[in-house]
Write an enzyme that holds these catalytic residues in place. Structure first.
Site, short mmCIF file in Angstrom:
data_model
loop_
_atom_site.label_atom_id
_atom_site.label_comp_id
_atom_site.label_asym_id
_atom_site.label_seq_id
_atom_site.Cartn_x
_atom_site.Cartn_y
_atom_site.Cartn_z
N THR A 208 0.82 -1.22 0.00
CA THR A 208 0.00 0.00 0.00
C THR A 208 0.85 1.27 0.00
OG1 THR A 208 -1.54 1.27 1.38
CG2 THR A 208 -0.11 -0.25 2.54
N ASP A 209 0.26 2.37 -0.45
CA ASP A 209 0.96 3.66 -0.39
C ASP A 209 1.08 4.16 1.06
OD1 ASP A 209 -1.72 4.32 0.05
OD2 ASP A 209 -1.81 5.88 -1.49
N GLU A 210 0.30 3.55 1.99
CA GLU A 210 0.31 4.07 3.37
C GLU A 210 1.65 3.85 4.07
OE1 GLU A 210 -3.14 3.31 5.72
OE2 GLU A 210 -4.46 3.39 3.99
N TYR B 55 -1.77 -0.63 11.04
CA TYR B 55 -1.93 -1.28 9.72
C TYR B 55 -0.72 -0.98 8.83
CZ TYR B 55 -3.25 -1.64 4.80
OH TYR B 55 -3.24 -1.90 3.44
N LYS C 232 2.25 -3.44 7.30
CA LYS C 232 2.51 -3.60 5.87
C LYS C 232 3.95 -3.20 5.55
CE LYS C 232 0.06 -4.60 2.90
NZ LYS C 232 -0.30 -5.94 2.34
P1 NAD Z 1 -9.67 -7.34 2.06
O1 NAD Z 1 -9.67 -7.06 3.52
O2 NAD Z 1 -10.88 -7.06 1.25
O3 NAD Z 1 -9.30 -8.87 1.81
C1 NAD Z 1 -8.30 -9.54 2.53
C2 NAD Z 1 -8.41 -11.03 2.22
O4 NAD Z 1 -7.35 -11.70 2.94
C3 NAD Z 1 -9.72 -11.66 2.71
O5 NAD Z 1 -10.23 -12.53 1.72
C4 NAD Z 1 -9.32 -12.43 3.96
O6 NAD Z 1 -10.13 -13.57 4.21
C5 NAD Z 1 -7.89 -12.82 3.63
N1 NAD Z 1 -7.08 -13.06 4.85
C6 NAD Z 1 -6.97 -12.23 5.92
N2 NAD Z 1 -6.20 -12.81 6.86
C7 NAD Z 1 -5.79 -14.00 6.36
C8 NAD Z 1 -4.96 -15.04 6.86
N3 NAD Z 1 -4.41 -14.97 8.07
N4 NAD Z 1 -4.73 -16.12 6.06
C9 NAD Z 1 -5.30 -16.21 4.83
N5 NAD Z 1 -6.12 -15.26 4.33
C10 NAD Z 1 -6.35 -14.17 5.07
O7 NAD Z 1 -8.41 -6.55 1.50
P2 NAD Z 1 -8.20 -5.78 0.12
O8 NAD Z 1 -8.71 -4.41 0.25
O9 NAD Z 1 -8.65 -6.63 -1.00
O10 NAD Z 1 -6.61 -5.69 0.10
C11 NAD Z 1 -5.81 -6.73 -0.45
C12 NAD Z 1 -4.35 -6.36 -0.33
O11 NAD Z 1 -4.09 -5.16 -1.01
C13 NAD Z 1 -3.89 -6.15 1.12
O12 NAD Z 1 -2.61 -6.70 1.25
C14 NAD Z 1 -3.87 -4.64 1.26
O13 NAD Z 1 -2.90 -4.26 2.20
C15 NAD Z 1 -3.50 -4.20 -0.14
N6 NAD Z 1 -3.98 -2.87 -0.55
C16 NAD Z 1 -5.31 -2.54 -0.43
C17 NAD Z 1 -5.75 -1.31 -0.88
C18 NAD Z 1 -7.20 -0.89 -0.80
O14 NAD Z 1 -7.52 0.26 -1.13
N7 NAD Z 1 -8.11 -1.76 -0.42
C19 NAD Z 1 -4.83 -0.40 -1.43
C20 NAD Z 1 -3.49 -0.77 -1.53
C21 NAD Z 1 -3.08 -2.01 -1.10
O1 TDX Z 2 -16.54 6.05 8.36
C1 TDX Z 2 -15.55 6.57 7.80
N1 TDX Z 2 -15.45 7.93 7.77
C2 TDX Z 2 -14.40 8.59 7.19
O2 TDX Z 2 -14.35 9.83 7.18
C3 TDX Z 2 -14.51 5.80 7.17
C4 TDX Z 2 -14.56 4.29 7.17
C5 TDX Z 2 -13.45 6.47 6.58
N2 TDX Z 2 -13.37 7.84 6.61
C6 TDX Z 2 -12.21 8.51 5.99
C7 TDX Z 2 -10.87 8.03 6.49
C8 TDX Z 2 -9.97 8.18 5.28
O3 TDX Z 2 -9.45 9.49 5.24
O4 TDX Z 2 -12.22 8.19 4.59
C9 TDX Z 2 -10.90 7.98 4.09
C10 TDX Z 2 -10.81 6.58 3.51
O5 TDX Z 2 -10.92 5.66 4.57
P1 TDX Z 2 -10.82 4.07 4.36
O6 TDX Z 2 -11.80 3.66 3.32
O7 TDX Z 2 -10.86 3.43 5.70
O8 TDX Z 2 -9.38 3.92 3.67
P2 TDX Z 2 -7.90 4.35 4.13
O9 TDX Z 2 -7.80 4.50 5.59
O10 TDX Z 2 -7.50 5.52 3.28
O11 TDX Z 2 -7.07 3.02 3.70
C11 TDX Z 2 -7.38 2.35 2.46
O12 TDX Z 2 -6.46 2.65 1.46
C12 TDX Z 2 -5.18 2.09 1.52
C13 TDX Z 2 -7.45 0.83 2.64
O13 TDX Z 2 -8.34 0.53 3.70
C14 TDX Z 2 -6.12 0.22 2.87
O14 TDX Z 2 -6.22 -1.20 2.92
C15 TDX Z 2 -5.22 0.60 1.74
O15 TDX Z 2 -3.93 0.11 2.00
#
Ligand code: NAD
Ligand code: TDX
Length: 350
Positions: free
Chosen positions: A131-133, A156, A160
């Protein structure tokens, strides 16, 4: 026939990646390794579950012995590792699960790949999805590039960042062929409604309060999830081993502007009076340590590997809203059970 283990394939991004790979590469065997936590949902993959080149294996990456067994059985040529605890608010409420899954789990996979591959490393690849975080938080200007120093600020992002360091360390120390990508915020179908977009779409639909953290001025860079999956495909096949690639949409929005746009689109789709859904906006206590701004510079990926985002944000947002409005069954299923408990717990003191 190549075998690729995709971890976390039942989650949001993982399910889109599996759909892309299973359809695009009929001669690859795709193993979806997932524990099915609250965030994992096999309903996300209904359209591919019967494909001959797809198999689901239920397993926890924290279980080291099980990882060795699975790698030994399937002898994968590649791993694309997405399994993670992924929600920042949950990491603030309970960090430990993030340490186990994101750090220990990643290390178990690295060990299993190392043991299985031994010194036969030609055409093998461990692809770590990050992630970019990990780069921390930006001020008003500037972008994260691949060489930006790590500065994670939530449990988190710290977990990562640790996993990224371990992947690089295994590459450097043991010669394990690896690649990492760091992506910005994804949006699209099948995202669990704890994240901003699906949570707010669901609340707007049900005329529930929209809990905006702080003043809503935080900025995120949004990318359509299918464009992320396409980027992973390009990097998996053409990326340079040992390299890192940033993936982003050049699409920055303050939370409040984005939320107002969602309200406007949904007023029109739900035949509500203009401005009606905006009344639901409720400013609540800020997230602890809330990162102010993320913005990714993805020019390395664009210049070296020719990837570009395919969708304009307004178009993607509308498509996404349409999908959630048409997918009541999916939404009802994921918001039954423990979801209400989570919601009450997470938002009760805000
Ligand atoms: P998500 O939470 O939707 O899915 C995570 C998946 O991992 C689920 O299917 C869960 O069952 C599985 N999992 C969790 N713990 C596990 C374990 N111990 N063993 C096996 N499986 C397990 O997440 P996402 O949003 O699809 O993110 C996927 C990846 O991409 C993550 O590594 C996250 O850090 C990264 N990422 C997400 C975002 C975003 O915006 N969502 C952005 C950048 C990077
Ligand atoms: O109820 C809310 N109210 C609110 O203001 C929630 C859930 C979020 N927010 C704000 C927090 C953040 O500034 O919205 C923005 C986005 O929040 P999230 O959807 O929780 O995402 P973020 O914290 O930015 O992280 C996401 O992007 C990077 C993903 O959850 C991560 O898995 C990914 O790595």
């Amino acid at each position: 026939m190549k075998t690729i283990i995709i971890t976390g394939g039942a989650g949001f991004i993982g399910s889109h990646l599996i759909r892309l790979f299973v359809n695009k590469y009929p001669d690859y065997k795709i193993i979806n390794l997932d524990k099915l936590t609250y965030a994992g949902n096999l309903a996300n993959l209904k359209d591919v579950e019967k494909m001959p080149n797809y198999e689901f294996v239920k397993a926890d990456i924290v279980d080291a012995d099980h990882m060795f067994e699975i790698f030994d059985k399937y002898q994968p040529d590649g791993v694309i590792h997405l399994a993670a605890e992924s929600h920042v608010d949950r990491s603030i409420a309970n960090p430990n699960e993030f340490i186990f899954t994101n750090i220990v789990g990643t290390t178990n996979l690295l060990n299993a790949a190392r043991k299985t591959w031994g010194d036969k490393l030609d055409d093998k690849l461990f692809y770590h999805v990050s992630t970019d975080e990990v780069y921390g938080s930006l001020g008003e200007t500037g972008f994260f590039v691949e060489t930006t120093a790590y500065d994670p600020r939530s449990p988190y992002s710290a977990s990562k960042a640790s996993s990224d360091h371990l992947v690089r360390a295994y590459g450097h120390t043991f010669g394990l062929p690896s690649v990492i990508s760091n992506c910005s915020n994804n949006y699209g179908s099948y995202q669990f409604p704890e994240k901003l977009l699906p949570l707010f779409i669901n609340n707007i639909r049900n005329k529930k309060a929209l809990p905006v953290y702080g003043k809503g001025e935080n900025i995120r860079d949004w990318l359509w999830v299918e464009d992320h999956a396409r980027a992973i495909d390009v990097i998996y096949h053409q990326g340079k081993v040992g390299d890192t690639y940033n993936i982003g949409g050049h699409n920055e929005w303050t939370n409040i502007d984005l939320i107002k746009l969602m309200c406007k689109i949904m007023d029109s789709k739900l035949n509500r009076k203009e401005g009606e859904s905006e009344q639901l906006i409720t400013y609540v206590k800020d997230r602890a340590g809330h990162d102010m701004r993320y913005a990714i510079d993805s020019s390395k990926l664009q210049d070296e590997l020719g990837w570009t985002p395919s969708l304009q944000f307004e178009e993607g947002l509308e498509k996404t809203i349409d999908w959630y409005l048409e997918s009541d069954e999916w939404m009802n299923e994921v918001t039954s059970g423990d979801y209400q408990k989570y919601y009450d717990e997470m938002y009760k003191n805000r």
